[in-house]
Design a protein around this motif. Structure first.
Motif, short mmCIF file in Angstrom:
data_model
loop_
_atom_site.label_atom_id
_atom_site.label_comp_id
_atom_site.label_asym_id
_atom_site.label_seq_id
_atom_site.Cartn_x
_atom_site.Cartn_y
_atom_site.Cartn_z
N THR A 1 11.87 -41.46 -7.09
CA THR A 1 12.18 -42.20 -8.24
C THR A 1 12.32 -41.33 -9.69
O THR A 1 11.62 -40.31 -9.60
CB THR A 1 10.90 -43.23 -8.51
OG1 THR A 1 10.61 -44.11 -7.51
CG2 THR A 1 10.97 -44.17 -9.99
N LEU A 2 13.38 -41.70 -10.21
CA LEU A 2 13.76 -41.11 -11.20
C LEU A 2 13.52 -42.14 -12.38
O LEU A 2 13.88 -43.20 -12.28
CB LEU A 2 15.40 -40.67 -11.43
CG LEU A 2 15.74 -39.74 -10.46
CD1 LEU A 2 17.20 -39.43 -10.77
CD2 LEU A 2 15.10 -38.28 -10.76
N THR A 3 13.02 -41.43 -13.75
CA THR A 3 12.77 -42.31 -14.77
C THR A 3 13.26 -41.56 -16.16
O THR A 3 13.34 -40.30 -16.23
CB THR A 3 11.02 -42.34 -14.96
OG1 THR A 3 10.54 -41.09 -15.19
CG2 THR A 3 10.44 -42.97 -13.57
N TRP A 4 13.39 -42.50 -17.14
CA TRP A 4 13.92 -42.15 -18.35
C TRP A 4 13.43 -42.93 -19.53
O TRP A 4 13.46 -44.28 -19.05
CB TRP A 4 15.34 -42.25 -18.48
CG TRP A 4 16.08 -41.66 -19.65
CD1 TRP A 4 16.19 -40.71 -20.47
CD2 TRP A 4 16.39 -42.67 -20.85
NE1 TRP A 4 16.60 -40.50 -21.66
CE2 TRP A 4 16.67 -41.82 -21.92
CE3 TRP A 4 16.21 -44.07 -20.75
CZ2 TRP A 4 17.05 -42.53 -23.34
CZ3 TRP A 4 16.82 -44.77 -22.01
CH2 TRP A 4 17.05 -43.92 -23.16
N LYS A 5 13.13 -42.43 -20.50
CA LYS A 5 12.96 -43.21 -21.83
C LYS A 5 12.92 -42.33 -22.80
O LYS A 5 12.89 -41.17 -22.79
CB LYS A 5 11.50 -43.86 -21.93
CG LYS A 5 10.20 -42.79 -21.74
CD LYS A 5 9.13 -43.84 -21.73
CE LYS A 5 7.73 -42.76 -21.46
NZ LYS A 5 6.72 -43.69 -21.53
N PRO A 6 13.68 -42.93 -24.25
CA PRO A 6 13.85 -42.00 -25.19
C PRO A 6 12.65 -41.16 -25.89
O PRO A 6 11.35 -41.71 -25.67
CB PRO A 6 14.49 -42.87 -26.22
CG PRO A 6 14.02 -44.16 -25.93
CD PRO A 6 13.72 -44.25 -24.56
N ASN A 7 12.96 -39.83 -26.52
CA ASN A 7 11.97 -39.30 -27.04
C ASN A 7 11.96 -39.76 -28.53
O ASN A 7 12.76 -39.47 -29.34
CB ASN A 7 12.18 -37.79 -27.12
CG ASN A 7 11.08 -36.94 -27.60
OD1 ASN A 7 10.22 -37.43 -28.22
ND2 ASN A 7 11.25 -35.76 -27.75
N PHE A 8 11.10 -40.65 -29.09
CA PHE A 8 11.21 -41.03 -30.36
C PHE A 8 10.70 -40.41 -31.54
O PHE A 8 10.77 -40.39 -32.58
CB PHE A 8 10.59 -42.57 -30.62
CG PHE A 8 11.28 -43.67 -30.11
CD1 PHE A 8 12.36 -43.96 -30.59
CD2 PHE A 8 10.96 -44.34 -28.87
CE1 PHE A 8 13.19 -44.89 -29.84
CE2 PHE A 8 11.63 -45.64 -28.35
CZ PHE A 8 12.61 -45.76 -28.78
N THR A 9 10.25 -38.96 -30.91
CA THR A 9 9.62 -38.12 -31.94
C THR A 9 10.66 -37.20 -32.37
O THR A 9 10.36 -36.53 -33.13
CB THR A 9 8.26 -37.15 -31.34
OG1 THR A 9 8.75 -36.64 -30.08
CG2 THR A 9 7.29 -38.14 -31.12
N ALA A 10 11.78 -37.27 -31.43
CA ALA A 10 12.96 -36.33 -31.81
C ALA A 10 13.52 -36.29 -33.01
O ALA A 10 13.74 -37.80 -33.44
CB ALA A 10 13.90 -36.07 -30.67
N ALA A 11 13.86 -35.57 -33.83
CA ALA A 11 14.72 -35.98 -35.25
C ALA A 11 16.13 -35.98 -34.96
O ALA A 11 16.87 -35.21 -35.16
CB ALA A 11 14.20 -34.68 -36.04
N ALA A 12 16.30 -36.95 -34.24
CA ALA A 12 17.89 -37.46 -33.95
C ALA A 12 18.27 -38.63 -34.27
O ALA A 12 17.38 -39.54 -34.14
CB ALA A 12 17.87 -36.97 -32.37
#
Length: 331
Positions: free
Chosen positions: A273-284
């Motif tokens: 299984t591959l998973t992804w979720k955004p990194n909300f701590t990134a300054a982007a």
């Protein structure tokens, strides 16, 4: 060339979701329009726009705009969209494109007559998790889709003054009338069942038959708090499954071997299984909901380029399905 846009509607959705993402592109908001003077003035300050009016026709007839954008009500979308197209201006509008399928077809006819595009804000296609799922499905690595299941909910209080659920259908359910085909294939048939325990509180299951042979069920309703996760999709294939939670978390299950009794077990990119979720701590300045990605296709389309942006033809299909759903539910 910087695109000069006249924008109609300065409510919360426009000023917090759409316009902040629009101005990240090569556009200039030449004029703003709203019937609420305080709201209009606040939007003018927020986006540095000096040309303000409460008259949509005045905005549409300005000689210094290249396109018109709007986020108002369904009836206003029909009226102002037709007005802009008749003047020969391309248009972007939030969904729904009208309060009815007949109105959407009017806009399609006006777009075809003018030769100018009308783009519709079906941003669920562009929400990060949904877009990742669509890319996997189109990659050839998933195989045939067997089925789609999910839910899309909201709270009863959100439509307290609208207990015929018109607002829920037009502003929420219409998304999935578009999204299911974007992910799977055109819909061949639609049926639905409901339970309504109290006034303004409804749950219904929509069943889809797809032209590709897949089947699907989406649960929708006004029986959940908007403070909880209210959106989930699962797409099933042959030893493949994609899960998208709340548009920001993706899991792609393949066909992994059992590992418990294997002392040399590891993780294999080809099967595990591959998973992804955004990194909300990134300054982007990311936009997982999809508005920026949607407008990345809309802006060049307004300038005359071919892009995958949803058009009024997609809007007609979604509105036709929505009316089929309401007839099935007698709502």
């Amino acid at each position: 060339m910087t695109l000069k846009i006249g924008w109609i509607g300065c409510g919360v959705h426009a000023t917090q979701m759409l316009l902040p993402q629009l101005v990240r592109h090569d556009v200039r908001i030449a004029a703003l329009c709203d019937i609420d003077g305080a709201r209009l003035a606040a939007a003018g300050r927020q986006f540095g726009v000096a040309s303000l009016t409460d008259d949509a026709e005045e905005l549409v007839r300005r000689p210094d705009i290249d396109a018109v954008g709007m986020a108002v009500g369904p009836d206003q979308h029909l009226m102002f969209g037709r007005m802009a197209l008749e003047r020969g201006l391309p248009v972007f509008m939030e969904k729904p494109p009208s309060g009815s399928a007949a109105g959407a077809r009017e806009l399609l006819a006006a777009s075809e007559k003018s030769g100018k595009p009308l783009l519709v804000g079906f941003m669920k296609r562009y929400s990060a998790g949904n877009r990742i799922a669509a890319n996997i499905l189109r990659s050839g690595r998933f195989g045939d889709v067997y089925g789609l299941t999910g839910y899309y909910m909201t709270a009863p209080g959100y439509f307290a003054g609208n207990v015929d659920y018109t607002g829920f259908f037009l502003h929420h359910c219409v998304h999935y009338m578009d999204l299911v085909s974007f992910l799977v294939s055109p819909v061949a048939g639609l049926t639905a069942r409901k339970v309504e325990k109290d006034r303004g509180k409804v749950l219904f299951h929509v069943h889809f038959d797809f032209e590709c042979g897949a089947i699907g069920t989406i649960a929708m309703g006004t029986a959940q708090s908007r403070g909880a996760p209210v959106e989930r999709l699962e797409i099933m294939g042959d030893h493949q499954r994609i899960e998208v939670d709340n548009v920001i978390e993706v899991r792609w299950h393949r066909n992994p071997p059992f590992k418990v009794d294997d002392p040399a077990a590891t993780l294999n990119d080809a099967v595990d299984t591959l998973t992804w979720k955004p990194n909300f701590t990134a300054a982007a300045n990311e936009d997982p909901k999809g508005y920026h990605a949607l407008l990345s296709d809309v802006v060049p389309a307004l300038a005359g380029r071919e892009t995958p942006a949803p058009t009024i033809r997609d809007g007609v299909v979604a509105m036709d399905r929505l009316e089929t759903l309401r007839r099935a539910l007698a709502l």
